[in-house]
Design an enzyme around this catalytic site. Structure first.
Site, PDB file in Angstrom:
ATOM      1  N   HIS A 193       0.821  -1.222   0.000  1.00 59.52           N
ATOM      2  CA  HIS A 193       0.000   0.000   0.000  1.00 59.52           C
ATOM      3  C   HIS A 193       0.848   1.262   0.000  1.00 59.52           C
ATOM      4  O   HIS A 193       0.334   2.348  -0.262  1.00 59.52           O
ATOM      5  CB  HIS A 193      -0.927  -0.006   1.220  1.00 59.52           C
ATOM      6  CG  HIS A 193      -1.998  -1.052   1.142  1.00 59.52           C
ATOM      7  ND1 HIS A 193      -3.322  -0.761   0.911  1.00 59.52           N
ATOM      8  CD2 HIS A 193      -1.933  -2.400   1.224  1.00 59.52           C
ATOM      9  CE1 HIS A 193      -4.028  -1.874   0.871  1.00 59.52           C
ATOM     10  NE2 HIS A 193      -3.200  -2.896   1.069  1.00 59.52           N
ATOM     11  N   ASP A 249       3.405   9.445  -0.580  1.00 58.57           N
ATOM     12  CA  ASP A 249       2.196   8.715  -0.171  1.00 58.57           C
ATOM     13  C   ASP A 249       1.916   7.616  -1.176  1.00 58.57           C
ATOM     14  O   ASP A 249       1.986   7.863  -2.388  1.00 58.57           O
ATOM     15  CB  ASP A 249       1.010   9.699  -0.154  1.00 58.57           C
ATOM     16  CG  ASP A 249       0.004   9.383   0.938  1.00 58.57           C
ATOM     17  OD1 ASP A 249      -0.113   8.203   1.300  1.00 58.57           O
ATOM     18  OD2 ASP A 249      -0.654  10.317   1.408  1.00 58.57           O
TER      19      ASP A 249
END
Ligand code: ADP
Ligand code: G6P
Length: 501
Positions: free
Chosen positions: A171, A384
């Site tokens: 992720h 991110d």
């Protein structure tokens, strides 16, 4: 159902966290972060099993077991808790996961603590998760391991001689070779990934970084050409695949909530409380990767350079507490307190404070109402994996008067949303301040055009698209198995899936 293949999700955390204790009583709270938001609807729709840590060092046989299982009876899937001791939590979770892999993979090598005891704790806990996988799954199941905390799980499953289809999804970003090189255990970590049948990344850049690292440090591996976002790797006569699969959200569920009557009422209340002002909204887990100080500084600079914004706008910044035992997170919290105090001290007037800072998790309804009410969604991550907040914000906008998204070029979401977002480099505070001021003044036609472009992508490439794509590649030659995974539990109405988090 015994003859059916099941989807088994394995992640460090279960979708809920136990809080409280044996004496005061146990409670369940929704887990925080994008992984849980994304995967909870997947399992609610498909059924299956979620293996993970309940978020507290608990002993088997306590009252917590009933609370956990009672709280999950109607979710349409099962939970299997993996219990960790406090020592394991310190070494594996706070140590190797969050003081080594997390900063390193977010390009912050200087924040890493390469303490060897963390590494051994990490291997030990991954072994424990692998034992739970072997115990709780059968040969035909598809085991899907999630994220950086459990890279070694598949290797350990294979060492136990268990025959399973194993997928992995990262992720968070995968770093480029010159950053990854610093990891003292780089060879072991890369080799452990090869035990999976399919390794998934958020963006093409992450995939390419991984392929470059594999090429450099795994001489026995033949790295194939990337084609359509997927590449094959061969080691001896074994083949596996790696691909880019940008994660999505349950768009329909967000949109349904955003357009509900309850949300409209909540919006009206909030609008009045915030003095009918234009809202700039930030929503984040407390994390040094989110660029929170940079965001506050850019907002402050916007007030300084664009005096017309004073008393006209408010920044609502929600921060959900996270990893409070890691010193960097505690320092960040103090820095935010200080910055918010400074900006409010400098600019507040009677009846107006520029920054509304909430350090807690909000109920979904309130979060959605704020998304829809905001004129600007403000995402300034320094690095991110994806940033689901950006997608949630877009999914909640109205057709006629949508808000604009100011989005960091360093969030994985920028690869998909660049056509509609106002993309910024959050390190450039002055420029970000000016883009923010411009976003607040953007004409409605322009906002509509941008919002539609982003919503189209987010609606098409939603969380169910992501699952289908990943499983499609993982089980390409196992169409029959894919069907049984697809049918295992009938899809619920999407709006219901929120009950799962
Ligand atoms: P990360 O996974 O790094 O935390 P994401 O942006 O991908 O970042 O996911 C964050 C998730 O946490 C989103 O689903 C968002 O809705 C949720 N969230 C963040 N802050 C809050 C808050 N204060 N209250 C409720 N939910 C929050
Ligand atoms: C991010 C990570 C997840 C993690 C979440 C919350 O989304 O990618 O793996 O679960 O943050 O962090 P926590 O440390 O509380 O699990």
């Amino acid at each position: 159902m015994a003859d059916r293949s099941r989807l088994i999700v394995v992640s460090n955390r279960l979708p809920v966290t136990l809080t409280g204790g044996e004496e005061e009583g146990w409670r369940l709270e929704p887990g925080s972060g994008g992984l849980v938001t994304a995967l909870a609807p997947v399992l609610s729709h498909r059924g299956g099993l979620w293996i993970g840590w309940p978020g507290q060092a608990v002993e088997p046989g306590g009252d917590w077991e009933a609370v956990l299982h009672e709280g999950f009876r109607e979710q349409g899937y099962d939970l299997a808790p993996v219990l960790l001791s406090e020592e394991e939590v310190d070494g594996f979770y706070y140590g190797f996961s969050n003081s080594v892999l997390w900063p390193l993979f977010h390009d912050l090598a200087t924040a890493c603590d390469f303490n060897p005891s963390f590494w051994y704790a990490y291997l030990g806990v991954n072994r424990k998760f692998a034992a739970a996988v072997v115990e709780r799954s059968a040969a035909g199941d598809f085991v899907w391991v999630q994220d950086y905390q459990l890279i070694h799980a598949a290797e350990q499953v294979r060492e136990r001689g268990a025959d399973r289809r194993l997928g992995f999804f990262l992720h968070i970003p995968f770093p480029p070779p010159d950053i990854f090189q610093r990891l003292p255990w780089r060879g072991q970590v890369l080799a452990a990934l090869l035990a999976y049948d399919l390794i998934g990344f958020q963006t093409l850049r992450d995939l390419r970084n991984f392929l470059a690292c594999a090429d450099r440090w795994l001489p026995d591996v033949e790295v194939g050409e990337e084609n359509g976002g997927v590449a094959t790797l061969a080691i001896g006569d074994r083949e596996l695949a790696a691909g880019a699969f940008p994660i999505g959200i349950d768009y329909r569920a967000f949109h349904a909530t955003a357009t509900s009557e309850d949300t409209r009422r909540r919006m009206n209340e909030l609008r009045v409380r915030l003095g009918n002002r234009r809202i700039v909204l930030g929503v984040d887990r407390l994390d040094y990767t989110k660029g929170l100080p940079e965001r506050l500084l850019a907002f402050e600079k916007a007030l300084e350079r664009h005096p017309g914004l004073r008393e006209e706008v408010v920044l609502v910044q929600l921060v959900v507490p996270s990893r409070e035992n890691v010193p960097e997170y505690r320092e960040l919290k103090s820095r935010l307190d200080e910055l918010v105090g400074r900006i409010n001290g400098r600019y507040s007037t009677a009846g107006w404070a520029p920054v509304h800072y909430l350090y807690r998790s909000l109920p979904r309804q309130d979060l959605v109402a704020l998304y829809r009410l905001a004129r600007v969604g403000f995402v300034t991550s320094l690095k991110d994996g994806m940033n689901l907040v950006a997608k949630e914000f877009c999914a909640c906008q109205s057709d006629d008067d949508p808000g604009a998204l100011v989005l960091s070029e360093f969030a994985g979401a920028a690869a998909q949303l660049a056509d509609g977002a106002l993309v910024v480099n959050p390190h450039h505070v002055e420029e970000t301040a000016d883009v923010l001021a411009g976003a607040l003044e953007l004409p409605v036609d322009e906002r509509r055009r941008r919002s539609e472009a982003m919503r189209r992508v987010i609606a098409e490439q939603d969380i169910f698209w992501w699952v289908e794509r990943f499983l499609g590649v993982a089980l390409g030659d196992g169409a029959e198995m894919l069907e049984t995974l697809r049918d295992y539990v009938p899809r619920l109405d999407t709006a219901d899936s929120w009950a799962a988090v």
